[in-house]
Design a protein around this motif. Structure first.
Motif, PDB file in Angstrom:
ATOM      1  N   LEU A 112     -21.691  -6.706  22.137  1.00 19.13           N
ATOM      2  CA  LEU A 112     -20.834  -8.136  22.919  1.00 19.13           C
ATOM      3  C   LEU A 112     -20.411  -8.779  22.041  1.00 19.13           C
ATOM      4  O   LEU A 112     -19.937  -8.532  20.659  1.00 19.13           O
ATOM      5  CB  LEU A 112     -21.660  -9.061  23.041  1.00 19.13           C
ATOM      6  N   SER A 113     -18.833  -8.991  22.036  1.00 18.15           N
ATOM      7  CA  SER A 113     -17.976  -9.614  21.973  1.00 18.15           C
ATOM      8  C   SER A 113     -17.780 -10.775  22.278  1.00 18.15           C
ATOM      9  O   SER A 113     -19.354 -11.658  22.316  1.00 18.15           O
ATOM     10  CB  SER A 113     -16.847  -9.610  22.145  1.00 18.15           C
ATOM     11  N   GLN A 114     -17.328 -11.897  21.193  1.00 17.06           N
ATOM     12  CA  GLN A 114     -17.424 -13.656  21.651  1.00 17.06           C
ATOM     13  C   GLN A 114     -17.785 -13.842  22.083  1.00 17.06           C
ATOM     14  O   GLN A 114     -18.015 -14.843  23.068  1.00 17.06           O
ATOM     15  CB  GLN A 114     -16.623 -14.035  20.658  1.00 17.06           C
ATOM     16  N   GLU A 115     -16.232 -13.339  23.469  1.00 18.16           N
ATOM     17  CA  GLU A 115     -16.061 -14.074  24.659  1.00 18.16           C
ATOM     18  C   GLU A 115     -17.013 -13.178  25.819  1.00 18.16           C
ATOM     19  O   GLU A 115     -17.653 -14.286  26.279  1.00 18.16           O
ATOM     20  CB  GLU A 115     -14.633 -13.297  24.971  1.00 18.16           C
ATOM     21  N   SER A 130     -20.167 -16.089  28.347  1.00 16.09           N
ATOM     22  CA  SER A 130     -20.123 -15.685  29.605  1.00 16.09           C
ATOM     23  C   SER A 130     -21.391 -15.292  29.449  1.00 16.09           C
ATOM     24  O   SER A 130     -23.098 -15.647  30.408  1.00 16.09           O
ATOM     25  CB  SER A 130     -19.449 -14.878  29.688  1.00 16.09           C
ATOM     26  N   VAL A 131     -22.583 -15.075  28.366  1.00  9.45           N
ATOM     27  CA  VAL A 131     -23.555 -14.404  28.836  1.00  9.45           C
ATOM     28  C   VAL A 131     -24.249 -15.389  28.254  1.00  9.45           C
ATOM     29  O   VAL A 131     -25.914 -16.092  29.150  1.00  9.45           O
ATOM     30  CB  VAL A 131     -24.537 -13.210  27.689  1.00  9.45           C
ATOM     31  N   LEU A 132     -24.756 -16.196  27.215  1.00  9.74           N
ATOM     32  CA  LEU A 132     -25.163 -17.823  27.312  1.00  9.74           C
ATOM     33  C   LEU A 132     -25.008 -18.765  27.964  1.00  9.74           C
ATOM     34  O   LEU A 132     -25.812 -19.225  28.842  1.00  9.74           O
ATOM     35  CB  LEU A 132     -24.695 -18.224  25.972  1.00  9.74           C
ATOM     36  N   PHE A 133     -24.073 -18.723  28.871  1.00  7.34           N
ATOM     37  CA  PHE A 133     -23.412 -19.513  30.665  1.00  7.34           C
ATOM     38  C   PHE A 133     -24.106 -19.606  31.498  1.00  7.34           C
ATOM     39  O   PHE A 133     -24.710 -19.623  32.135  1.00  7.34           O
ATOM     40  CB  PHE A 133     -21.765 -19.523  30.952  1.00  7.34           C
ATOM     41  N   LEU A 134     -24.499 -17.432  31.876  1.00  6.07           N
ATOM     42  CA  LEU A 134     -25.048 -17.643  33.036  1.00  6.07           C
ATOM     43  C   LEU A 134     -26.368 -17.127  32.749  1.00  6.07           C
ATOM     44  O   LEU A 134     -27.041 -17.041  33.772  1.00  6.07           O
ATOM     45  CB  LEU A 134     -24.278 -16.026  33.433  1.00  6.07           C
ATOM     46  N   ASN A 164     -22.393  -8.571  36.398  1.00  6.46           N
ATOM     47  CA  ASN A 164     -21.273  -9.427  36.114  1.00  6.46           C
ATOM     48  C   ASN A 164     -20.337 -10.323  35.785  1.00  6.46           C
ATOM     49  O   ASN A 164     -19.007 -10.520  35.883  1.00  6.46           O
ATOM     50  CB  ASN A 164     -22.367 -11.147  35.739  1.00  6.46           C
ATOM     51  N   ILE A 165     -20.242  -9.657  34.465  1.00  3.15           N
ATOM     52  CA  ILE A 165     -18.795  -9.770  33.120  1.00  3.15           C
ATOM     53  C   ILE A 165     -18.420  -8.660  33.178  1.00  3.15           C
ATOM     54  O   ILE A 165     -17.804  -8.634  32.198  1.00  3.15           O
ATOM     55  CB  ILE A 165     -19.679 -10.190  31.539  1.00  3.15           C
ATOM     56  N   ARG A 166     -19.090  -7.626  33.882  1.00  3.24           N
ATOM     57  CA  ARG A 166     -17.952  -6.269  34.025  1.00  3.24           C
ATOM     58  C   ARG A 166     -18.334  -5.913  32.590  1.00  3.24           C
ATOM     59  O   ARG A 166     -17.567  -4.721  32.276  1.00  3.24           O
ATOM     60  CB  ARG A 166     -16.731  -6.309  34.285  1.00  3.24           C
ATOM     61  N   ARG A 167     -19.223  -6.266  31.938  1.00  2.55           N
ATOM     62  CA  ARG A 167     -19.529  -4.978  31.209  1.00  2.55           C
ATOM     63  C   ARG A 167     -20.629  -3.434  30.963  1.00  2.55           C
ATOM     64  O   ARG A 167     -21.988  -3.450  30.697  1.00  2.55           O
ATOM     65  CB  ARG A 167     -20.595  -5.545  29.420  1.00  2.55           C
ATOM     66  N   ILE A 168     -20.389  -3.009  32.033  1.00  4.39           N
ATOM     67  CA  ILE A 168     -20.670  -1.934  32.876  1.00  4.39           C
ATOM     68  C   ILE A 168     -21.325  -0.947  31.613  1.00  4.39           C
ATOM     69  O   ILE A 168     -22.320   0.293  31.354  1.00  4.39           O
ATOM     70  CB  ILE A 168     -20.272  -0.821  33.375  1.00  4.39           C
ATOM     71  N   GLY A 196      -5.021 -12.710  46.876  1.00  3.83           N
ATOM     72  CA  GLY A 196      -6.408 -11.446  46.292  1.00  3.83           C
ATOM     73  C   GLY A 196      -5.771 -11.473  44.860  1.00  3.83           C
ATOM     74  O   GLY A 196      -5.771 -10.799  44.328  1.00  3.83           O
ATOM     75  N   ASP A 197      -5.457 -12.713  44.116  1.00 10.02           N
ATOM     76  CA  ASP A 197      -5.858 -12.651  43.115  1.00 10.02           C
ATOM     77  C   ASP A 197      -6.651 -12.753  42.121  1.00 10.02           C
ATOM     78  O   ASP A 197      -7.604 -13.132  42.291  1.00 10.02           O
ATOM     79  CB  ASP A 197      -5.042 -14.016  42.327  1.00 10.02           C
ATOM     80  N   PRO A 198      -6.287 -11.364  40.480  1.00 10.26           N
ATOM     81  CA  PRO A 198      -8.113 -12.039  40.062  1.00 10.26           C
ATOM     82  C   PRO A 198      -8.114 -12.700  39.379  1.00 10.26           C
ATOM     83  O   PRO A 198      -7.249 -13.530  39.116  1.00 10.26           O
ATOM     84  CB  PRO A 198      -8.053 -10.418  39.211  1.00 10.26           C
ATOM     85  N   ILE A 199      -9.370 -13.149  38.469  1.00 12.65           N
ATOM     86  CA  ILE A 199      -9.592 -14.368  37.749  1.00 12.65           C
ATOM     87  C   ILE A 199     -10.163 -13.949  36.592  1.00 12.65           C
ATOM     88  O   ILE A 199     -10.206 -12.656  36.275  1.00 12.65           O
ATOM     89  CB  ILE A 199     -10.506 -14.986  39.056  1.00 12.65           C
ATOM     90  N   GLU A 200      -9.864 -15.318  35.740  1.00 10.91           N
ATOM     91  CA  GLU A 200     -10.247 -14.625  34.672  1.00 10.91           C
ATOM     92  C   GLU A 200     -11.517 -15.379  34.147  1.00 10.91           C
ATOM     93  O   GLU A 200     -11.373 -16.877  34.062  1.00 10.91           O
ATOM     94  CB  GLU A 200      -9.302 -14.852  33.382  1.00 10.91           C
ATOM     95  N   VAL A 201     -12.552 -14.637  33.606  1.00 13.68           N
ATOM     96  CA  VAL A 201     -13.890 -15.132  32.929  1.00 13.68           C
ATOM     97  C   VAL A 201     -13.501 -15.042  31.526  1.00 13.68           C
ATOM     98  O   VAL A 201     -14.389 -14.203  30.485  1.00 13.68           O
ATOM     99  CB  VAL A 201     -14.371 -14.641  33.644  1.00 13.68           C
ATOM    100  N   ASP A 202     -13.828 -16.052  30.537  1.00 11.49           N
ATOM    101  CA  ASP A 202     -13.604 -16.224  28.899  1.00 11.49           C
ATOM    102  C   ASP A 202     -12.790 -15.568  28.474  1.00 11.49           C
ATOM    103  O   ASP A 202     -12.699 -15.162  27.411  1.00 11.49           O
ATOM    104  CB  ASP A 202     -14.895 -15.958  28.858  1.00 11.49           C
ATOM    105  N   GLY A 203     -11.317 -15.555  28.974  1.00 14.97           N
ATOM    106  CA  GLY A 203     -10.186 -14.050  28.750  1.00 14.97           C
ATOM    107  C   GLY A 203     -10.201 -12.970  29.369  1.00 14.97           C
ATOM    108  O   GLY A 203      -9.653 -12.405  29.247  1.00 14.97           O
ATOM    109  N   ARG A 204     -11.487 -12.459  29.948  1.00 14.18           N
ATOM    110  CA  ARG A 204     -11.910 -10.928  30.866  1.00 14.18           C
ATOM    111  C   ARG A 204     -11.189 -11.045  32.131  1.00 14.18           C
ATOM    112  O   ARG A 204     -11.592 -12.220  32.900  1.00 14.18           O
ATOM    113  CB  ARG A 204     -13.387 -10.887  30.612  1.00 14.18           C
TER     114      ARG A 204
END
Length: 507
Positions: free
Chosen positions: A111-114, A118-122, A165-169, A417-425
């Motif tokens: 896990l990166s800092q970003e 996100s994980v702590l938030f979710l 959810n944070i796209r870390r497949i 149709g714009d993508p969104i950004e979550v914690d820099g990702r």
């Protein structure tokens, strides 16, 4: 009887503890929690070693395995440990640390800092607020989730969903392999005469210690040799070996810190070829409760029916009756900010109100009211991060003032149709994704013709949901709802717009 060797091992353990960083010490304590958790008070590695020594659980083998797990090769060299023999022993099952603990350490390291933010938030909402202040790392969070009974060695759904959810497949893939190998091991155990079997895997990264091992990964075996339980009656967790990433991906191992957006490469057990493994074709609907259902009934006829229906579908229901427009906006906003949304797999919003062709007016009839875009906006993108990637369903019954020449037609919902950004990702799908809008417009005259009766749309929807639960996907159910409502004396077509990316089946 006193054994001088025990004193020497304890002395060696304290010397090792002095050489470990704070982060390494925390990992060592976490790895040993399966058999020392009941005794730990401060979580310090020196305290851990003292406890293990007093319980006769401290051994040179355990110390060398822990050093190997945290990749302190320098200390192993000082101790003149034969690393290749150690690796061989661990591959054959002679180890102490469970694959469950090692898996979570591997995820933590990836896990990166970003990502961590996100994980702590979710997941933070699933532990008591008073404990959240002490959580600084992913492993801290895991310990609190274990205490709260949210995860354990056989239930990692919360972590798995969070990684999705944070796209870390790439990190979710580790859990999938862990689960696959668990099924294999359990199958072998049912026919194995040995019960104290602890198969174990070596770390997936930096497995080799010599130049000939650089860039290579071990293919782990599920063979389970007999190994006597050396923890003096302490419970030993199942230890499921983990398949490593195939060699074709090894060259790109450095890129695993970046999220994998659409699909993953997995290795089929017992083979060396890659198998394409797509993301699930259906939405995950396994949380308990399944989701949150918000019901806002400004007419008063449908609330009880909808409450019974969604409670039968295992939803937590919030019910509001006869609200004004300003109150409705407040309810929608506060609901989108609830702490428990991250732990749920689905959100449903049912609104029954008077209105105009394009707006919901609540009970006060102020114009303009709330548009569909406004209602949905509270639960989209940055406004509601816990629901990213999860289905959000809106069912609206709007009673219109009669007009002479009105025709029912579909009013498109604009999407940037714009993508969104979550914690820099960047989130892989636009903020409009995973939303369904089911809208039924009927004449307000029906309220006078059939007073105090549930609307035909909500009544038919409830019946079809309960009848076809677990059998049909939602779009098929709504097609049936539309067929039934269109066959009535006064046709009431369902206007259906959705951006669902998978099938949705209620459990």
């Amino acid at each position: 009887m006193f054994n001088p060797r025990d004193k020497e091992t304890r002395k060696q353990a304290m010397g090792i503890a002095a050489e470990l960083s704070q982060e390494e010490s925390a990992v060592v304590v976490f790895l040993c929690m399966d058999f020392a958790n009941g005794y730990l008070v401060t979580g310090e590695v020196k305290e851990l070693f003292e406890i293990l020594s007093k319980q006769n659980l401290l051994s040179l083998d355990l110390l060398t395995e822990l050093l190997y797990r945290i990749r302190r090769r320098d200390i192993l060299r000082k101790m003149k440990v034969d690393v290749f023999s150690l690796e061989s022993d661990l591959r054959s099952g002679k180890g102490y640390i469970s694959s469950y603990r090692q898996l979570l350490v591997d995820i933590s390291e990836g896990l990166s800092q970003e990502d961590l933010k996100s994980v702590l938030f979710l997941l933070g909402c699933q532990i008591p607020k008073g404990r959240l202040e002490t959580v600084k790392t992913f492993l801290d969070l895991v310990v609190e989730l274990e205490k709260a009974g949210k995860i354990d060695e056989s239930n990692l759904a919360a972590v798995e969903d969070c990684l999705t959810n944070i796209r870390r497949i790439d990190l979710k893939r580790k859990i999938l392999k862990y689960k696959q190998m668990g099924e294999c091991v359990n199958s072998v155990r049912r026919s194995n005469t040995y019960q104290n079997v602890i198969p174990i895997s070596v770390p997936q990264q930096e497995c080799g210690f010599g130049p000939e091992h650089v860039g290579q990964n071990w293919e782990m075996s599920s063979v389970q040799p007999a190994f006597t339980n050396q923890l003096l009656g302490q419970h030993v967790h199942s230890n499921w070996p983990t398949l490593t990433i195939v060699s074709s991906e090894a060259a790109g191992a450095a890129a695993l810190s970046s999220p994998v957006h659409e699909s993953v490469q997995a290795t089929a057990p017992g083979t060396s070829c890659t198998v394409r493994q797509c993301e699930p074709a259906t939405y995950n609907m396994q949380s308990n409760p399944t989701g949150l259902c918000l019901i806002i009934d400004c007419i008063g006829n449908d609330a009880n029916l909808l409450k019974e229906t969604f409670e039968a579908l295992h939803f937590r229901v919030l019910l509001h009756l006869y609200v004004e427009l300003s109150e409705m906006e407040k309810i929608l906003k506060e609901t989108s900010e609830r702490d428990d949304l991250a732990a749920l797999d689905c959100f449903v919003c049912c609104i029954i109100s008077r209105g105009t062709w394009d707006y919901v007016l609540a009970v006060d009839g102020n114009i303009p009211g709330l548009s569909s875009e406004k209602i949905q906006s509270y639960f989209k993108g940055q406004n509601c991060l816990p629901l990213l990637g999860k289905p959000r369903l809106f069912f609206v019954q709007n009673y219109l003032e009669p007009t002479a020449d009105s025709e029912l037609e579909i009013a498109g919902v604009p999407s940037n149709g714009d993508p969104i950004e979550v914690d820099g990702r960047v989130w892989g799908a636009p903020q409009e994704a995973d939303i369904l809008w089911g809208y039924c417009r009927v004449s307000q005259n029906l309220l006078h013709q059939v007073p105090q009766q549930p609307s035909s749309f909500m009544s038919t929807l409830s019946k079809c949901l309960r009848k076809h639960q677990r059998r049909w996907d939602l779009i098929s159910i709504l097609t049936e709802v539309n067929r039934k409502t269109m066959s009535m004396n006064q046709p009431m077509p369902l206007i259906l717009q959705h951006t669902l990316r998978k099938k949705l089946v209620f459990p």
